[in-house]
Design a protein around this motif. Sequence first.
Motif, PDB file in Angstrom:
ATOM      1  N   LYS A   1       0.833  -1.185   0.000  1.00  0.00           N
ATOM      2  CA  LYS A   1       0.000   0.000   0.000  1.00  0.00           C
ATOM      3  C   LYS A   1       0.875   1.245   0.000  1.00  0.00           C
ATOM      4  CE  LYS A   1      -3.985  -2.142   0.429  1.00  0.00           C
ATOM      5  NZ  LYS A   1      -5.010  -2.098  -0.603  1.00  0.00           N
TER       6      LYS A   1
ATOM      7  N   PHE B   1      -5.793   3.549   2.262  1.00  0.00           N
ATOM      8  CA  PHE B   1      -6.519   2.416   1.711  1.00  0.00           C
ATOM      9  C   PHE B   1      -7.760   2.900   0.991  1.00  0.00           C
ATOM     10  CE2 PHE B   1      -4.346   1.362   5.573  1.00  0.00           C
ATOM     11  CZ  PHE B   1      -3.603   0.242   5.227  1.00  0.00           C
TER      12      PHE B   1
ATOM     13  N   ASP C   1     -10.255  -3.230   2.955  1.00  0.00           N
ATOM     14  CA  ASP C   1      -8.807  -3.286   2.759  1.00  0.00           C
ATOM     15  C   ASP C   1      -8.073  -2.977   4.057  1.00  0.00           C
ATOM     16  OD1 ASP C   1      -9.166  -3.884   0.111  1.00  0.00           O
ATOM     17  OD2 ASP C   1      -8.911  -1.827  -0.585  1.00  0.00           O
TER      18      ASP C   1
ATOM     19  N   ARG D   1      -8.021  -5.946   6.570  1.00  0.00           N
ATOM     20  CA  ARG D   1      -7.050  -6.991   6.202  1.00  0.00           C
ATOM     21  C   ARG D   1      -5.632  -6.555   6.547  1.00  0.00           C
ATOM     22  NH1 ARG D   1     -10.161  -7.670   1.290  1.00  0.00           N
ATOM     23  NH2 ARG D   1      -8.611  -6.406   0.185  1.00  0.00           N
ATOM     24  N   TYR D   2      -5.306  -5.295   6.258  1.00  0.00           N
ATOM     25  CA  TYR D   2      -3.951  -4.826   6.541  1.00  0.00           C
ATOM     26  C   TYR D   2      -3.675  -4.800   8.037  1.00  0.00           C
ATOM     27  CZ  TYR D   2      -0.153  -1.736   7.620  1.00  0.00           C
ATOM     28  OH  TYR D   2       0.984  -1.222   8.173  1.00  0.00           O
TER      29      TYR D   2
END
Length: 200
Positions: free
Chosen positions: A40, A62, A67, A70-71
């Motif tokens: 990212k 993001f 997203d 998940r990160y």
Amino acid sequence: MEREFLVFYFSHWIGGCSVEAAISVDRDLCDTYDQDTSSKQSSELIDPPSSETRACDTAYMFGSARDTARYLVFAYGPHKKLRTLPFSSATPPSALEVSILLSVIHRQASAYDVYEHESHWFADTVWRSLIKLFSGDEKLCRNHRARPRYHGITTEQSDQNVKAVCDAYQPEWQRMLETFEQVEQRHQAEQEKVGCSRPI
């Protein structure tokens, strides 16, 4: 040592459609920062001074909340939500205002200190400064009493730090507004110059 981090959710309307973005922000030792841990977009808020204990304050952008979730699991593993800070839809801080605030906080303490200027200090200073500057409506979560510890010591924060940050923020934001005005004036002057040079 446990770490704290913040997640910002921004949204606005463009052409009748809602556009959203999420940004996670945290502080770590620059020596432990690995730029390859995420594909990212990331950037240091301000280049910290050369020091063995310099702090690395980073922001990851993001495209959606999914997203981000998940990160966060990938970067931090299991984590707890401590507090949320909704703002009125009429006067929420913009991404630019938040970025100015983060830059000011970094300059207030650009060196990392495990007892004072670590991730908890950074997150708590950002949090309380946002409340003071933009009147956010803080909502405590079930785990809001959980605080990071270092060798059994709970890190704390002082109101003086928040006051110093807020005092430094106002002139910094004013300078940004003046810069915008100067850019706009130059743009208008260039447009008028182009209009005058057109053949009749």
